[in-house]
Design a protein around this motif. Structure first.
Motif, PDB file in Angstrom:
ATOM      1  N   LEU A 105     -16.365  39.109  11.708  1.00 50.30           N
ATOM      2  CA  LEU A 105     -16.016  38.882  10.217  1.00 50.30           C
ATOM      3  C   LEU A 105     -14.841  37.672  10.460  1.00 50.30           C
ATOM      4  O   LEU A 105     -13.988  37.734  11.418  1.00 50.30           O
ATOM      5  CB  LEU A 105     -15.361  39.905   9.667  1.00 50.30           C
ATOM      6  CG  LEU A 105     -16.364  41.174   9.373  1.00 50.30           C
ATOM      7  CD1 LEU A 105     -15.689  42.416   8.603  1.00 50.30           C
ATOM      8  CD2 LEU A 105     -17.481  40.545   8.498  1.00 50.30           C
ATOM      9  N   THR A 106     -15.146  36.613   9.639  1.00 47.43           N
ATOM     10  CA  THR A 106     -14.202  35.933   9.495  1.00 47.43           C
ATOM     11  C   THR A 106     -13.134  36.016   8.604  1.00 47.43           C
ATOM     12  O   THR A 106     -13.007  37.235   8.161  1.00 47.43           O
ATOM     13  CB  THR A 106     -14.797  34.352   9.000  1.00 47.43           C
ATOM     14  OG1 THR A 106     -15.311  34.591   7.597  1.00 47.43           O
ATOM     15  CG2 THR A 106     -15.702  33.875   9.893  1.00 47.43           C
ATOM     16  N   SER A 107     -11.999  35.195   8.296  1.00 47.60           N
ATOM     17  CA  SER A 107     -10.769  35.528   7.521  1.00 47.60           C
ATOM     18  C   SER A 107     -11.305  35.958   5.848  1.00 47.60           C
ATOM     19  O   SER A 107     -10.570  36.643   5.451  1.00 47.60           O
ATOM     20  CB  SER A 107      -9.549  34.464   7.758  1.00 47.60           C
ATOM     21  OG  SER A 107     -10.106  33.256   7.161  1.00 47.60           O
ATOM     22  N   ASP A 108     -12.362  35.122   5.493  1.00 50.71           N
ATOM     23  CA  ASP A 108     -12.787  35.334   4.255  1.00 50.71           C
ATOM     24  C   ASP A 108     -14.218  36.290   4.282  1.00 50.71           C
ATOM     25  O   ASP A 108     -15.005  36.088   3.441  1.00 50.71           O
ATOM     26  CB  ASP A 108     -13.434  34.105   3.823  1.00 50.71           C
ATOM     27  CG  ASP A 108     -13.945  33.212   4.679  1.00 50.71           C
ATOM     28  OD1 ASP A 108     -14.268  33.684   5.673  1.00 50.71           O
ATOM     29  OD2 ASP A 108     -14.683  32.050   4.254  1.00 50.71           O
ATOM     30  N   THR A 109     -14.155  37.269   5.516  1.00 51.40           N
ATOM     31  CA  THR A 109     -15.209  38.469   5.419  1.00 51.40           C
ATOM     32  C   THR A 109     -16.485  37.951   5.570  1.00 51.40           C
ATOM     33  O   THR A 109     -17.556  38.480   4.745  1.00 51.40           O
ATOM     34  CB  THR A 109     -14.933  39.405   4.311  1.00 51.40           C
ATOM     35  OG1 THR A 109     -15.156  38.750   3.319  1.00 51.40           O
ATOM     36  CG2 THR A 109     -13.362  39.836   4.435  1.00 51.40           C
ATOM     37  N   GLY A 160     -11.503  35.995  13.677  1.00 56.57           N
ATOM     38  CA  GLY A 160     -10.857  36.907  12.534  1.00 56.57           C
ATOM     39  C   GLY A 160      -9.976  36.154  11.802  1.00 56.57           C
ATOM     40  O   GLY A 160      -9.360  36.648  10.687  1.00 56.57           O
ATOM     41  N   SER A 181     -11.429  30.731   8.593  1.00 60.65           N
ATOM     42  CA  SER A 181     -12.246  30.988   7.467  1.00 60.65           C
ATOM     43  C   SER A 181     -13.619  30.195   7.912  1.00 60.65           C
ATOM     44  O   SER A 181     -13.655  29.295   8.719  1.00 60.65           O
ATOM     45  CB  SER A 181     -11.654  29.989   6.297  1.00 60.65           C
ATOM     46  OG  SER A 181     -11.735  28.792   6.509  1.00 60.65           O
TER      47      SER A 181
END
Length: 315
Positions: A119-123, A166, A169
């Motif tokens: 998952l990236t920082s913007d899920t 993680g 974005s």
């Protein structure tokens, strides 16, 4: 089915076994000479015991010569204690007292690693594939400070990649690859330097996002391009209207110029074969174009091959 730890342990054992049981031409030569000498001495003395003694001596001394390739360094242990590095080329050890624990490859090594469903920082879940270029700059540390330096570097690369994804974005991940590669290289290098390993570069090969998100991004890009096209078209309409306004001011106090312009428009419309032009009646009346239109029709009839003169367009 064996687990991942068991597979890795088996691979480490296989590599260690290969490192310790390397055969070389010098060892084979010593063993063959000992066999030949044992056969000659045994035949001369008619005592097979000499053959066994000479063969065992040759077998003992054949364990002494070792060969390391040009890009390798051999880690030597004497009764379990580190004594130094040997190689490249031919070197000798004390059989059964000194052992070669591992041969360290000092060439640039490439390691593929990936972060799946991270998952990236913007899920947003993404799959990232990358390649790590690294090399051992300190063979002593690589042999003594970590159990399996190749596997340790691979795990450090994977965890570092997941860590960076993680806190990044999706937009930055897709557009800022160079910055992410530099940051990942610095992170892996920091973790692996105590093991005598240095990272030369990291290359991200592919970033895969879900198909549904790809469709949404494609529609967004298409809408953005359509918006830009409409804006450009509106700006062109404004410029055209401004030019028409300037032209109207030029014709406002010059009816002769307006008349000539109307004649040119009619000529351009009627000069093609079979051309048909609809002209408002008030334009014909205000500019006196009836006679000119009839002359144009006669001229067109003459050009097309004669016959009954064409009737001027009704107004």
């Amino acid at each position: 089915m064996p687990g991942l730890d068991e597979v890795l342990a088996a691979r480490r054992a296989a590599r260690a076994s290969r490192s310790q049981s390397r055969a070389n031409v010098v060892s084979v030569f010593i063993l063959l000479v000992s066999i030949l000498v044992g056969v000659v001495v045994g035949a001369a003395t008619k005592n097979p015991g000499w053959f066994i003694i000479v063969f065992l001596a040759g077998l003992f001394f054949s364990q002494s010569p070792k060969i390391a390739k040009q890009w390798e360094r051999a880690v030597v242990l004497r009764l379990g204690r580190y004594t130094g590095l040997r190689g490249p080329g031919l070197f000798w050890i004390t059989p059964f007292v000194e052992t070669i624990s591992i041969y360290i490859d000092q060439r640039v090594i490439t390691t593929s690693f990936a972060a799946e469903e991270t998952l990236t920082s913007d899920t947003v879940p993404v799959n990232v594939d990358a390649v790590l270029f690294w090399m051992v700059h300190d063979s002593e540390k690589a042999a003594l400070e970590v159990q399996d330096y190749t596997q340790a570097v691979s795990w450090a690369a994977q965890t570092g990649l997941r860590d960076i994804i993680g806190r990044t974005s999706l937009t930055d991940l897709l557009r800022g690859r160079e910055r992410i590669e530099a940051e990942l290289q610095a992170l892996i290098d920091q973790r692996s330097n105590p093991w005598g390993v240095t990272v030369q570069s990291v290359e991200m090969r592919d970033v895969v996002i879900p198909n549904s998100l790809q469709d949404a991004m494609s529609r967004e890009a298409q809408a953005s391009r359509e918006k830009s096209a409409r804006i450009i078209l509106g700006q062109a309409e404004v410029e055209i209207a401004h030019l028409f306004f300037e032209a109207a001011k030029s014709y406002e106090n010059n009816p002769t110029a307006l008349h000539l312009r109307a004649m040119n428009i009619l000529y351009e419309g009627l000069k093609e074969k079979g051309a048909l032009m609809v002209v408002p009646s008030n334009v014909v009346e205000s500019m006196g174009l009836g006679g000119m239109m009839g002359a144009a029709a006669l001229r067109q009839q003459a050009v097309t091959g004669g016959g009954t003169p064409a009737t001027p367009p009704a107004v």
